[in-house]
Write a protein that holds these residues in place. Structure first.
Motif, PDB file in Angstrom:
ATOM      1  N   ASN A 224       0.764  -1.198  -0.067  1.00  0.00           N
ATOM      2  CA  ASN A 224      -0.057   0.010   0.066  1.00  0.00           C
ATOM      3  C   ASN A 224       0.791   1.243  -0.134  1.00  0.00           C
ATOM      4  OD1 ASN A 224      -2.100  -1.351  -0.135  1.00  0.00           O
ATOM      5  ND2 ASN A 224      -2.777  -1.260   2.140  1.00  0.00           N
ATOM      6  N   GLN A 225       1.885   1.169   0.701  1.00  0.00           N
ATOM      7  CA  GLN A 225       2.930   2.331   0.832  1.00  0.00           C
ATOM      8  C   GLN A 225       3.318   2.456  -0.700  1.00  0.00           C
ATOM      9  OE1 GLN A 225       5.713   1.567   3.782  1.00  0.00           O
ATOM     10  NE2 GLN A 225       4.279   2.336   5.742  1.00  0.00           N
ATOM     11  N   ARG A 227       2.360   1.940  -3.438  1.00  0.00           N
ATOM     12  CA  ARG A 227       1.178   2.241  -4.373  1.00  0.00           C
ATOM     13  C   ARG A 227       1.026   3.841  -4.122  1.00  0.00           C
ATOM     14  NH1 ARG A 227      -2.767  -1.900  -3.535  1.00  0.00           N
ATOM     15  NH2 ARG A 227      -1.483  -3.301  -4.619  1.00  0.00           N
ATOM     16  N   GLU A 228       0.816   4.113  -2.856  1.00  0.00           N
ATOM     17  CA  GLU A 228       0.645   5.238  -2.381  1.00  0.00           C
ATOM     18  C   GLU A 228       1.999   6.266  -2.737  1.00  0.00           C
ATOM     19  OE1 GLU A 228      -0.204   7.324   1.923  1.00  0.00           O
ATOM     20  OE2 GLU A 228      -1.224   5.457   1.532  1.00  0.00           O
ATOM     21  N   LEU A 231       1.864   7.040  -6.415  1.00  0.00           N
ATOM     22  CA  LEU A 231       0.663   7.952  -6.812  1.00  0.00           C
ATOM     23  C   LEU A 231       1.271   9.127  -6.567  1.00  0.00           C
ATOM     24  CD1 LEU A 231      -2.830   6.248  -5.798  1.00  0.00           C
ATOM     25  CD2 LEU A 231      -2.089   7.339  -7.919  1.00  0.00           C
ATOM     26  N   ASN A 232       1.827   9.408  -5.342  1.00  0.00           N
ATOM     27  CA  ASN A 232       2.398  10.724  -4.722  1.00  0.00           C
ATOM     28  C   ASN A 232       3.341  11.399  -5.691  1.00  0.00           C
ATOM     29  OD1 ASN A 232       0.428  10.893  -2.690  1.00  0.00           O
ATOM     30  ND2 ASN A 232       1.891  10.045  -1.310  1.00  0.00           N
ATOM     31  N   LYS A 391       2.161  10.849  10.199  1.00  0.00           N
ATOM     32  CA  LYS A 391       2.250  10.568   8.809  1.00  0.00           C
ATOM     33  C   LYS A 391       3.297  11.255   8.044  1.00  0.00           C
ATOM     34  CE  LYS A 391      -2.484   8.973   8.226  1.00  0.00           C
ATOM     35  NZ  LYS A 391      -3.709   9.258   7.974  1.00  0.00           N
ATOM     36  N   GLN A 394       6.404  10.588   6.588  1.00  0.00           N
ATOM     37  CA  GLN A 394       6.399   9.905   5.078  1.00  0.00           C
ATOM     38  C   GLN A 394       6.816  10.420   3.999  1.00  0.00           C
ATOM     39  OE1 GLN A 394       2.577   7.673   5.110  1.00  0.00           O
ATOM     40  NE2 GLN A 394       3.064   7.013   7.099  1.00  0.00           N
ATOM     41  N   TYR A 397       3.972  13.048   2.063  1.00  0.00           N
ATOM     42  CA  TYR A 397       2.885  13.411   2.880  1.00  0.00           C
ATOM     43  C   TYR A 397       2.724  14.855   2.968  1.00  0.00           C
ATOM     44  CZ  TYR A 397      -1.109  12.900   5.857  1.00  0.00           C
ATOM     45  OH  TYR A 397      -2.317  13.120   6.310  1.00  0.00           O
TER      46      TYR A 397
END
Ligand code: ADP
Length: 447
Positions: A224-225, A227-228, A231-232, A391, A394, A397
């Motif tokens: 998930n990280q 993937r995120e 995306l970011n 967060k 990260q 973020y």
């Protein structure tokens, strides 16, 4: 192995019983031979008219009576020391020849074949007599044959039960492992939300399932990280690229005055600088993650770094209407990478400037203690929501408030700052009250 065990067990029992039965038989033969010798000793033989040795009649009768009524079928032969046969029981019938050489010992036992099958023989000498008592070994052999038949019947049955029982238990015990294997094989990146059904029993298999499920959970979090993160990256790169594209399209549709051309070039430069900063930061993080980033270990005056930073912050902060104060700057010498430490402190101070509205105050302090140095950057800015706090370190973020307040950031600064602090053996943390401000603290050890 079980079969070998059984054979060894049966063999030991067989030989033990054989010895026991033959021993008992030998004891009986000893008793009989002693009895015959006692009779012979009491009733001396006499020489007959031909000079041949004879046994007294009464002794003869006593022996005959004894052996004819003897239920165990002993056969006996009594001879004088010179080999003259003095008495032989009825069933002797030359079953055994008279011993040719008298035994050196008082009594010997042996087994030998005879027309009536194997017999156990005891030869006892008690001068001037020699007695041989024999008894068929048949009862002993029969008992041993019985024992063998019992083993022959029981061993395959027990073996069959043990092997089938063992196979059944092993299959039952290993079935959950098969299920786990099947399930683990089915789980891939696309269905990481699935879990192996747990067991009510907290045994080894139950613990294995829990461990695998935890592992899948960690994998899911990492996926998930990633993937995120992707995306970011795409999102952060898209904004400057869209601006560049839009400006270029606009420029192509009309004639530009020199002033407009200069403004356009300025926009290009700003966006390109932003893009290359993001790429540089990404590269730093990727190298740090891969352990390829080297941190220099040089002795440096830390208060010098803090002083420089304070001067820079004053320049930038005052133009934004902020008050910057240096509360404390203890002299500290530590081992580290000056450009990385400058980057770390700069990130914190620039964030404080970026997220504090005009009129606010930023306090910088560097305190030495016996173990290291603690630098704090305190602002009176927008603050950070409690749910965003874990967060913000990260990569990429950015809190919604931060996005609304300033479009300039990329969300990589604190991730890099944390890596720099950790690479120096230190740590970074934050406390914040939304709307009132935040305090970032970096602790660095002296060596
Ligand atoms: P950037 O500042 O480029 O967005 P950072 O990694 O430096 O990226 O910071 C991540 C996020 O942490 C910011 O977007 C913001 O939401 C929050 N943050 C950092 N410093 C402060 C601060 N001094 N005050 C309020 N929020 C902050």
């Amino acid at each position: 192995m079980l079969l070998v065990g059984f054979i060894l067990f049966a063999g030991s029992i067989y030989f033990y019983l054989q010895n026991l039965l033959l021993g008992t038989l030998d004891d009986d033969l000893t008793d009989e031979s002693e009895w015959v010798l006692r009779v012979a000793a009491r009733r001396e033989p006499f020489a007959d008219t031909t000079g041949k040795q004879q046994f007294s009649e009464s002794a003869q009768t006593l022996l005959e009576d004894h052996f004819s009524t003897n239920p165990r079928n002993y056969v006996v032969m009594l001879a004088s020391a010179d080999g003259t046969m003095l008495f032989e029981s009825e069933n002797w019938a030359n079953l055994l020849p008279p011993p040719t050489d008298t035994p050196s010992e008082e009594r010997v036992f042996f087994s030998r074949g005879s027309p009536k099958g194997n017999v156990r023989v005891c030869v006892a000498r008690h001068d001037p007599y020699l007695v041989q008592v024999a008894y068929p070994e048949h009862p002993v052999n029969q008992a041993l044959t019985h024992l063998l038949s019992i083993f022959a019947l029981l061993v395959p049955i027990v073996l069959l039960f043990s092997v089938s029982g063992g196979w059944l238990f092993a299959t039952l015990a290993l079935r959950p492992i098969d299920q786990i294997t099947e399930m683990a094989n089915r789980i891939s990146a696309s269905n990481l939300a699935e879990r192996i059904p747990g067991r009510a029993v907290p045994d080894e298999i139950g613990r294995l399932i829990t461990t695998i499920n935890h592992m899948i959970e960690r994998l899911q979090r990492s996926f998930n990280q990633i993937r995120e993160f992707s995306l970011n990256i795409a999102h952060e790169l898209r904004t400057p690229l869209t601006i560049l594209k839009g400006e270029s399209e606009l420029a192509m549709t009309k004639e530009l005055s020199p002033e407009e051309a200069r403004q356009l070039a300025n926009t290009y430069l700003e966006e390109t600088v932003r893009l290359s900063r993001i790429v540089d930061d990404l590269l730093t993080l990727a190298k740090a993650d891969a352990g390829q980033m080297k941190i220099q270990q040089v002795s440096l005056r830390f208060e010098g770094l803090v002083g420089e930073l304070y001067e820079d912050a004053q320049l930038i902060g005052s133009s934004k209407g902020l008050t910057i104060t240096l509360e404390r700057n203890d002299p500290v010498t530590l081992m580290g990478d000056s450009s990385r430490l400058r980057q770390l402190l700069r990130n914190l101070v620039m964030n404080a400037i970026q997220y504090t509205p005009a009129g606010g105050t930023i306090r910088i302090a560097s305190k030495r203690d016996p173990h290291g140095v603690e630098v704090s950057v305190q602002d009176t800015g927008i603050g950070i929501d409690a749910e965003d706090l874990p967060k913000i370190f990260q990569a990429f973020y950015r809190s919604d408030e931060a996005r609304a307040h300033s479009a300039g950031g990329s969300g990589l600064g604190l991730a890099i700052s944390r890596w720099i602090a950790q690479a120096h053996g230190g740590s970074i943390d934050v406390t914040s009250s939304p709307g009132n401000g935040s305090t970032f603290r970096v602790v660095l050890p002296l060596t």
